[in-house]
Design an enzyme around this catalytic site. Structure first.
Site, PDB file in Angstrom:
ATOM      1  CE1 TYR A 116       0.108   2.540   1.363  1.00 58.48           C
ATOM      2  CE2 TYR A 116      -1.305   0.612   1.134  1.00 58.48           C
ATOM      3  CZ  TYR A 116      -0.050   1.200   1.063  1.00 58.48           C
ATOM      4  OH  TYR A 116       1.031   0.435   0.708  1.00 58.48           O
ATOM      5  NE  ARG A 119      -4.536   2.766  -1.736  1.00 59.71           N
ATOM      6  CZ  ARG A 119      -3.800   3.795  -1.363  1.00 59.71           C
ATOM      7  NH1 ARG A 119      -4.322   4.807  -0.714  1.00 59.71           N
ATOM      8  NH2 ARG A 119      -2.500   3.809  -1.625  1.00 59.71           N
ATOM      9  CB  CYS A 128      -4.783 -19.959  -2.640  1.00 63.06           C
ATOM     10  SG  CYS A 128      -4.454 -18.245  -2.251  1.00 63.06           S
ATOM     11  CB  CYS A 132       2.050 -18.495  -5.059  1.00 61.72           C
ATOM     12  SG  CYS A 132       0.792 -18.131  -6.272  1.00 61.72           S
ATOM     13  CB  CYS A 135       2.379 -17.144  -0.496  1.00 60.80           C
ATOM     14  SG  CYS A 135       1.032 -16.278   0.331  1.00 60.80           S
ATOM     15  NE  ARG A 137      -1.896 -10.834   2.740  1.00 59.77           N
ATOM     16  CZ  ARG A 137      -2.458 -10.325   1.636  1.00 59.77           C
ATOM     17  NH1 ARG A 137      -3.306 -11.020   0.926  1.00 59.77           N
ATOM     18  NH2 ARG A 137      -2.161  -9.101   1.270  1.00 59.77           N
ATOM     19  CG  ASP A 296       6.490  -8.472   0.091  1.00 56.82           C
ATOM     20  OD1 ASP A 296       6.965  -7.389  -0.295  1.00 56.82           O
ATOM     21  OD2 ASP A 296       5.278  -8.756   0.029  1.00 56.82           O
ATOM     22  CG  ASP A 333       4.103  -3.631   0.477  1.00 51.92           C
ATOM     23  OD1 ASP A 333       4.117  -2.653   1.254  1.00 51.92           O
ATOM     24  OD2 ASP A 333       3.071  -4.280   0.222  1.00 51.92           O
ATOM     25  CE  LYS A 340       0.839  -3.243  -2.350  1.00 52.71           C
ATOM     26  NZ  LYS A 340      -0.263  -3.137  -1.360  1.00 52.71           N
TER      27      LYS A 340
HETATM   28  C1  LIG Z   1      -1.562  -3.021  -1.539  1.00 52.80           C
HETATM   29  C2  LIG Z   1      -2.457  -2.592  -0.496  1.00 52.80           C
HETATM   30  C3  LIG Z   1      -3.522  -1.730  -0.772  1.00 52.80           C
HETATM   31  C4  LIG Z   1      -3.790  -1.194  -2.153  1.00 52.80           C
HETATM   32  O1  LIG Z   1      -2.737  -0.378  -2.566  1.00 52.80           O
HETATM   33  P1  LIG Z   1      -2.766   0.369  -3.979  1.00 52.80           P
HETATM   34  O2  LIG Z   1      -1.404   0.982  -4.051  1.00 52.80           O
HETATM   35  O3  LIG Z   1      -3.860   1.371  -3.917  1.00 52.80           O
HETATM   36  O4  LIG Z   1      -2.998  -0.668  -5.029  1.00 52.80           O
HETATM   37  C5  LIG Z   1      -4.323  -1.343   0.272  1.00 52.80           C
HETATM   38  N1  LIG Z   1      -4.094  -1.768   1.535  1.00 52.80           N
HETATM   39  C6  LIG Z   1      -3.059  -2.566   1.833  1.00 52.80           C
HETATM   40  C7  LIG Z   1      -2.840  -2.960   3.244  1.00 52.80           C
HETATM   41  C8  LIG Z   1      -2.208  -3.029   0.832  1.00 52.80           C
HETATM   42  O5  LIG Z   1      -1.201  -3.854   1.120  1.00 52.80           O
END
Ligand SMILES: *Cc1c(COP(=O)(O)O)cnc(C)c1O
Length: 428
Positions: A116, A119, A128, A132, A135, A137, A296, A333, A340
């Site tokens: 994104y 972020r 961990c 889980c 998971c 991942r 997922d 996702d 997401k």
């Molecule tokens: C989930 C995720 C985020 C954070 O997503 P938000 O919708 O802001 O909670 C950031 N980067 C990646 C790669 C993700 O999978």
């Protein structure tokens, strides 16, 4: 279970309470073999054999605390389903993918996914305290059961430092709170120094599977680097034990913002009443249900998946029926790194000239009349967008925002055959 409150549950009744409450002891005494598991829950020889066979994908490791919550006789116990492998994990279905979310593809440096605009996801460890079974991942989790190499962490931090658009760093793993407090502080302190990083948030299952890790030492370290946002991962009300609630209270009292992400899992929580119970108990403990995730398409977890329709049906039971902030957003996702994407029940049922028709959660149908003369105009003395632009805060527009901004009439896939024909004609 007639035991004094300060005696660990069987078969750990001979362990001192101080050891039981020590997160290092819990980590060092995780259940990793079928033999150890057989001392906590009742397993037939056949069941033991099957579990052993299922262990070649994602490792098993269960904290004594979490294991003590398992029903010794019920194979459908939600705690057990989260922690104990089954033969179903060895089945790879047609739609399974190794890295459905393209976390590795969208990774400029190892351990960091930048999908994104503003972020990033920083995976600081593959460890961990409890693995889980669902998971996402699982291609990677528990591979080394260790923190990421320092050199890679430094490279990831360098990337964040050089990438001005990153204002939010999500520290996850594995579970970041399995790191020693010093090791975690090394990372957080460095991120805190970067002027464009506005918030650091953590994705952790510690309050669920190892609440003993929520120590005064961890809290006083984190407190130095506010604002701290923490998302935890409760899937079932049975996980909200008095001990887990105590850990949540410590985190909330420290002023951290607590959220929860639940994964919708067949046979575990795919029922509106279980979900309502979970979310209402979470808000009672100052945890805001943030997301409900569709399971997922990772390899070997198809037995946990439900239809998306089931998730929408559960949302119908929640929205409007209970406290708004007890209702998470339901998200899928998207495979291929689509990211997401929210899914909602449909409430807007029709639209006419200035009249929008809705149905509410009770099935009542109502209209909303829109103003006749609305036209957006910038508030004359507002300069927020210009200031943001000057500070380099926003990336170029994409998707529908670009169309709304009149920058584009349409958006077309690059491999549209029509475009290629047009290009060919132009070349001739
Ligand atoms: C989930 C995720 C985020 C954070 O997503 P938000 O919708 O802001 O909670 C950031 N980067 C990646 C790669 C993700 O999978």
């Amino acid at each position: 279970m007639a035991q004094s409150p300060n005696t660990p549950p069987p078969p750990w009744q001979d362990v001192s309470w101080a050891e039981w409450e020590d997160w290092h002891w819990q980590l060092a005494h995780r259940i990793t073999t079928v033999e150890e598991l057989g001392r906590v829950i009742n397993l037939t020889d056949e069941e033991k054999e099957i579990i052993a066979k299922s262990l070649n994908t994602l490792r098993m490791a269960i904290t004594p605390y979490y294991a003590s919550l398992m029903d010794p006789d019920d194979p459908h116990c939600p705690i057990r389903l989260r922690a104990v492998p089954t033969i179903l994990e060895t089945h790879i279905s047609e739609e399974d993918m190794e890295d459905p979310l393209h976390e590795d593809v969208d990774s400029p440096v190892p351990g960091l996914t930048h999908r994104y605009p503003d972020r990033v996801l920083l995976l600081v460890t593959d460890q961990c305290s409890m693995y889980c079974r669902h998971c996402t991942r699982r291609r990677w989790a528990g591979e080394t059961d260790r923190p990421r190499a320092q050199k890679e962490i430094d490279e990831a931090i360098a990337y964040i430092r050089e990438t001005r658009g990153v204002r939010d760093v999500l520290i996850s793993g594995g579970d970041p709170f399995t790191l020693s407090t010093e090791r975690l502080e090394y990372i957080v302190a460095k991120l805190h120094e970067i002027p464009h990083v506005e918030i650091v948030r953590y994705g952790t299952s510690i309050p669920v599977v190892l609440p003993q890790r929520v120590t005064e030492e961890l809290i006083s370290m984190l407190k130095k680097y506010q604002p701290v946002w923490i998302n935890t991962h409760f899937n079932h009300p049975k996980e909200l034990t008095p001990r887990a609630r105590q850990a949540l209270a410590m985190l909330a009292d420290a002023g951290f913002v607590l959220g929860n992400q639940t994964v919708l899992l067949r046979g575990v929580n795919d029922c509106p009443w279980i979900m309502k119970e979970l979310f209402q108990r979470l808000i009672e403990n100052r945890v805001r249900p943030y997301r409900l995730y569709q399971c997922d398409l990772s390899q070997g977890i198809s037995h946990f998946r439900t239809t998306i329709a089931r998730g929408i049906e559960i949302m119908e039971h929640l929205s409007g029926h209970t406290t708004g902030f007890a209702v998470p957003e339901f998200m899928v996702d998207l495979p291929g790194g689509g990211g997401k994407t929210p899914v909602h029940p449909r409430y807007m049922i029709s639209q006419g000239d200035r009249v929008v028709v809705f149905r509410n959660y009770e099935g009542v149908i109502s209209r909303y009349i829109e103003p006749a003369d609305y036209r957006f105009e910038c508030p004359p003395n507002c300069h927020i967008c210009e200031e943001r632009k000057a500070r380099g805060l926003d990336q170029p527009l994409v998707g529908p925002t670009k169309v709304f901004a009149r920058e584009r009439v349409s958006l077309e896939p690059a491999d549209l055959p029509r475009l290629q024909r047009r290009k060919r004609a132009a070349d001739e």
